[in-house]
Design a protein around this motif. Structure first.
Motif, PDB file in Angstrom:
ATOM      1  N   ARG A  29       0.838  -1.207   0.000  1.00  0.00           N
ATOM      2  CA  ARG A  29       0.000   0.000   0.000  1.00  0.00           C
ATOM      3  C   ARG A  29       0.870   1.254   0.000  1.00  0.00           C
ATOM      4  O   ARG A  29       0.645   2.184  -0.771  1.00  0.00           O
ATOM      5  CB  ARG A  29      -0.912  -0.021   1.222  1.00  0.00           C
ATOM      6  CG  ARG A  29      -1.875   1.135   1.297  1.00  0.00           C
ATOM      7  CD  ARG A  29      -2.874   0.936   2.450  1.00  0.00           C
ATOM      8  NE  ARG A  29      -3.652   2.130   2.659  1.00  0.00           N
ATOM      9  CZ  ARG A  29      -3.279   3.149   3.436  1.00  0.00           C
ATOM     10  NH1 ARG A  29      -2.117   3.104   4.060  1.00  0.00           N
ATOM     11  NH2 ARG A  29      -4.044   4.206   3.584  1.00  0.00           N
ATOM     12  N   ARG A  30       1.884   1.270   0.873  1.00  0.00           N
ATOM     13  CA  ARG A  30       2.781   2.438   0.912  1.00  0.00           C
ATOM     14  C   ARG A  30       3.546   2.581  -0.394  1.00  0.00           C
ATOM     15  O   ARG A  30       3.783   3.687  -0.860  1.00  0.00           O
ATOM     16  CB  ARG A  30       3.775   2.317   2.074  1.00  0.00           C
ATOM     17  CG  ARG A  30       3.247   2.817   3.389  1.00  0.00           C
ATOM     18  CD  ARG A  30       4.368   3.105   4.366  1.00  0.00           C
ATOM     19  NE  ARG A  30       3.861   3.207   5.716  1.00  0.00           N
ATOM     20  CZ  ARG A  30       4.534   3.694   6.735  1.00  0.00           C
ATOM     21  NH1 ARG A  30       5.781   4.106   6.570  1.00  0.00           N
ATOM     22  NH2 ARG A  30       4.004   3.757   7.923  1.00  0.00           N
ATOM     23  N   LEU A  32       2.577   1.740  -3.362  1.00  0.00           N
ATOM     24  CA  LEU A  32       1.668   2.241  -4.396  1.00  0.00           C
ATOM     25  C   LEU A  32       1.491   3.758  -4.269  1.00  0.00           C
ATOM     26  O   LEU A  32       1.624   4.493  -5.249  1.00  0.00           O
ATOM     27  CB  LEU A  32       0.311   1.537  -4.283  1.00  0.00           C
ATOM     28  CG  LEU A  32      -0.673   1.801  -5.404  1.00  0.00           C
ATOM     29  CD1 LEU A  32      -0.108   1.298  -6.734  1.00  0.00           C
ATOM     30  CD2 LEU A  32      -1.996   1.109  -5.116  1.00  0.00           C
ATOM     31  N   VAL A  33       1.244   4.210  -3.060  1.00  0.00           N
ATOM     32  CA  VAL A  33       1.083   5.654  -2.829  1.00  0.00           C
ATOM     33  C   VAL A  33       2.410   6.375  -3.118  1.00  0.00           C
ATOM     34  O   VAL A  33       2.439   7.407  -3.789  1.00  0.00           O
ATOM     35  CB  VAL A  33       0.628   5.917  -1.374  1.00  0.00           C
ATOM     36  CG1 VAL A  33       0.643   7.416  -1.068  1.00  0.00           C
ATOM     37  CG2 VAL A  33      -0.755   5.342  -1.141  1.00  0.00           C
ATOM     38  N   GLY A  34       3.513   5.796  -2.628  1.00  0.00           N
ATOM     39  CA  GLY A  34       4.820   6.422  -2.790  1.00  0.00           C
ATOM     40  C   GLY A  34       5.274   6.520  -4.225  1.00  0.00           C
ATOM     41  O   GLY A  34       5.911   7.501  -4.620  1.00  0.00           O
ATOM     42  N   ALA A  36       3.566   7.054  -6.871  1.00  0.00           N
ATOM     43  CA  ALA A  36       2.943   8.216  -7.515  1.00  0.00           C
ATOM     44  C   ALA A  36       3.504   9.523  -6.924  1.00  0.00           C
ATOM     45  O   ALA A  36       3.859  10.450  -7.655  1.00  0.00           O
ATOM     46  CB  ALA A  36       1.432   8.161  -7.331  1.00  0.00           C
ATOM     47  N   PHE A  37       3.607   9.558  -5.602  1.00  0.00           N
ATOM     48  CA  PHE A  37       4.039  10.771  -4.909  1.00  0.00           C
ATOM     49  C   PHE A  37       5.479  11.144  -5.259  1.00  0.00           C
ATOM     50  O   PHE A  37       5.812  12.316  -5.436  1.00  0.00           O
ATOM     51  CB  PHE A  37       3.892  10.548  -3.398  1.00  0.00           C
ATOM     52  CG  PHE A  37       4.207  11.749  -2.576  1.00  0.00           C
ATOM     53  CD1 PHE A  37       3.318  12.815  -2.497  1.00  0.00           C
ATOM     54  CD2 PHE A  37       5.393  11.824  -1.869  1.00  0.00           C
ATOM     55  CE1 PHE A  37       3.613  13.934  -1.729  1.00  0.00           C
ATOM     56  CE2 PHE A  37       5.697  12.934  -1.102  1.00  0.00           C
ATOM     57  CZ  PHE A  37       4.803  13.995  -1.034  1.00  0.00           C
TER      58      PHE A  37
END
Length: 197
Positions: A29-30, A32-34, A36-37
């Motif tokens: 999850r991290r 996936l978010v990371g 993009a960020f």
């Protein structure tokens, strides 16, 4: 007895291991978010606009802030056991064996993390100077403990740990500009496995 100083990522291994460790240790999850960020920062790194130490600092903070230290230790040991063996450069292992056969002191000097390098170095019976993460109340803060062991910090820590004058010959092996300071303190310098003046 001489001193042999080895960078780890890209010198002992065939590639930089930081991305592999992030994929191995950070939750999906991290990640996936990371992904993009941090895409603009990663692009900046690839273009040479953002330094490796800057991007590592931000990724460490994002990926590991709040993680239980005990869990992180287990992940580091597993990464050392399961991932590192397939990334090792046979030429590097042979050179380490050669130095040890001569009775030399062999030290890995790396910006990589002690959480997995400690296990690898213990297995190969070599000393270690590297980066580590800060822990407070049993959890990672997401910050490095002290400075990252890159650039001038590598040679500073070597000088702090080893009395260079005690060794007739100092060898150093590296593969990126972050290793130039380490190479500068050696009598025999090897950059990407080629001896340089």
């Amino acid at each position: 007895m001489n001193l042999a100083l080895f960078d780890f990522d890209g010198t002992i291994t065939t590639r930089e291991m930081f991305p592999d460790f992030m994929r191995f240790a950070v939750s999906k999850r991290r990640l996936l978010v990371g992904s993009a960020f941090f895409a603009p920062m990663v692009l900046g790194y690839k273009l040479g606009i953002v330094s490796g130490s800057t991007i590592r600092r931000h990724l460490i903070n994002f990926g590991f802030s709040g993680v239980h230290a005990d869990r992180f230790e287990k992940i580091g040991k597993q990464f050392s056991d399961d991932v590192l063996p397939d990334a090792l450069r046979p030429m590097a292992l042979e050179r380490i064996r050669w130095h040890k056969a001569q009775g030399d002191v062999v030290v890995v000097v790396s910006g990589a993390l002690d959480v997995y390098l400690r296990h690898w170095c213990r297995t190969h019976d070599v000393d270690l100077i590297c980066s580590s993460l800060e822990v407070e109340n049993g959890r990672l803060t997401g910050r490095f403990r002290g400075a990252q062991c890159v650039g001038a910090e590598k040679s500073r820590r070597v000088r702090e740990t080893c009395k260079l004058d005690d060794f007739p010959v100092v060898y150093a092996y590296g593969d990126t500009t972050e290793d130039f300071d380490l190479l500068s303190i050696a009598h025999k310098k090897y950059y990407r496995w080629q001896e340089v003046a």
